[in-house]
Write an enzyme that holds these catalytic residues in place. Structure first.
Site, PDB file in Angstrom:
ATOM      1  N   VAL A  35       0.865  -1.179   0.000  1.00  0.00           N
ATOM      2  CA  VAL A  35       0.000   0.000   0.000  1.00  0.00           C
ATOM      3  C   VAL A  35       0.903   1.230   0.000  1.00  0.00           C
ATOM      4  O   VAL A  35       1.748   1.385   0.884  1.00  0.00           O
ATOM      5  CB  VAL A  35      -0.929   0.018   1.224  1.00  0.00           C
ATOM      6  CG1 VAL A  35      -1.895   1.193   1.139  1.00  0.00           C
ATOM      7  CG2 VAL A  35      -1.699  -1.297   1.334  1.00  0.00           C
TER       8      VAL A  35
ATOM      9  N   THR B  14       2.347   5.037   0.204  1.00  0.00           N
ATOM     10  CA  THR B  14       2.187   6.324   0.870  1.00  0.00           C
ATOM     11  C   THR B  14       2.114   7.435  -0.178  1.00  0.00           C
ATOM     12  O   THR B  14       2.640   7.307  -1.279  1.00  0.00           O
ATOM     13  CB  THR B  14       3.361   6.599   1.818  1.00  0.00           C
ATOM     14  OG1 THR B  14       4.590   6.490   1.093  1.00  0.00           O
ATOM     15  CG2 THR B  14       3.369   5.604   2.965  1.00  0.00           C
TER      16      THR B  14
ATOM     17  N   ILE C 188       4.335  -1.406   3.513  1.00  0.00           N
ATOM     18  CA  ILE C 188       4.277   0.025   3.236  1.00  0.00           C
ATOM     19  C   ILE C 188       5.171   0.342   2.034  1.00  0.00           C
ATOM     20  O   ILE C 188       6.380   0.123   2.065  1.00  0.00           O
ATOM     21  CB  ILE C 188       4.701   0.853   4.454  1.00  0.00           C
ATOM     22  CG1 ILE C 188       3.840   0.488   5.675  1.00  0.00           C
ATOM     23  CG2 ILE C 188       4.592   2.347   4.131  1.00  0.00           C
ATOM     24  CD1 ILE C 188       2.348   0.676   5.471  1.00  0.00           C
ATOM     25  N   LYS C 189       4.534   0.869   1.009  1.00  0.00           N
ATOM     26  CA  LYS C 189       5.234   1.197  -0.232  1.00  0.00           C
ATOM     27  C   LYS C 189       5.708   2.647  -0.164  1.00  0.00           C
ATOM     28  O   LYS C 189       4.912   3.565   0.069  1.00  0.00           O
ATOM     29  CB  LYS C 189       4.281   0.988  -1.410  1.00  0.00           C
ATOM     30  CG  LYS C 189       4.934   0.755  -2.755  1.00  0.00           C
ATOM     31  CD  LYS C 189       3.861   0.363  -3.757  1.00  0.00           C
ATOM     32  CE  LYS C 189       4.435   0.109  -5.125  1.00  0.00           C
ATOM     33  NZ  LYS C 189       3.343  -0.226  -6.084  1.00  0.00           N
ATOM     34  N   VAL C 190       7.001   2.851  -0.382  1.00  0.00           N
ATOM     35  CA  VAL C 190       7.625   4.154  -0.197  1.00  0.00           C
ATOM     36  C   VAL C 190       8.433   4.506  -1.439  1.00  0.00           C
ATOM     37  O   VAL C 190       9.119   3.652  -2.004  1.00  0.00           O
ATOM     38  CB  VAL C 190       8.560   4.137   1.043  1.00  0.00           C
ATOM     39  CG1 VAL C 190       9.225   5.484   1.242  1.00  0.00           C
ATOM     40  CG2 VAL C 190       7.793   3.726   2.292  1.00  0.00           C
TER      41      VAL C 190
END
Length: 219
Positions: free
Chosen positions: A56, A58, A82-84
């Site tokens: 998902v 950010t 968490i995709k950054v």
């Protein structure tokens, strides 16, 4: 090699999952918008039947904003990654989340140096965009080869997650090089089934079966 499916289309994910071809899911704001669904509702629904990692992304540009989003996202399912984005602020987030045991996926990566930075920061996954490199006249798979060599040289646990997969050759080359994961759009995934000799063979078998049944009835 693991297959992740690159979509927010819940029905497409379910179809691929029924064939045992979904080890995880990657999403981004564009895919959520394309699906025409609420962001949180979509992710929660996917997490209800997919056990593997679900990335998902950010949306904030600064580390503080990304971390706030991450704190929200991890409550949407037990398997949220968490995709950054690959920026200095993004790497602050990766370092912090990694120290807290939260999985991360560094996205829009286009060079081996960027991949090395992500691995040093403690990323769980790093996503090189091979199709977009091909689009500008580079050989995207060369990046995967470089990353594999660097990660193996230094024993990084960060996984190579090949993204922007445009065709079955991208996926096959990724497997031959030794990428850990490829994330594939549903249409590209279905292309893997196609081969003219398979189609010809199935047609012949079906024709023989019809002839056999016809003869059995006559006899």
């Amino acid at each position: 090699m693991q297959f992740f499916i690159d979509t927010a289309d819940v029905s497409a994910i379910k179809q691929a999952n029924e064939m045992g071809l979904v080890d995880g899911v990657t999403t981004n704001p564009s895919l959520i918008k394309k699906a025409g669904q609420d962001h949180e509702e979509t992710i929660r629904e996917i997490a209800s039947f997919i056990d593997g990692p679900i990335s998902v992304e950010t949306l904030s540009e600064d580390a503080e904003g990304m971390l706030k989003e991450a704190d929200e996202y991890i409550n949407w399912g037990k398997n949220i990654v968490i995709k950054v984005v690959m920026t200095p602020e993004g790497m602050k987030v990766v370092k912090e989340l990694s120290s807290r045991g939260i999985q991360t996926n560094v996205t829009v990566t286009f060079s081996a140096a960027q991949a090395l930075i992500a691995a040093k920061a403690g990323a769980t996954y790093v996503s090189p965009f091979v199709g977009r490199l091909d689009d500008i006249g580079h050989y995207g798979m060369e990046l995967i080869e470089q990353m594999r060599a660097i990660f193996d040289n230094y024993g990084f646990s960060t996984k190579i997650l090949v993204a922007s997969v445009r065709n079955p050759i991208h996926l096959l080359d990724s497997a031959l090089i030794g990428a850990d994961v490829a994330t594939v759009p549903p249409a590209t995934l279905m292309q893997l089934f196609n081969h003219p000799l398979t189609d010809k063979g199935i047609a012949a078998f079906l024709n023989d079966a019809k002839q056999w049944k016809k003869g059995a009835k006559v006899g």
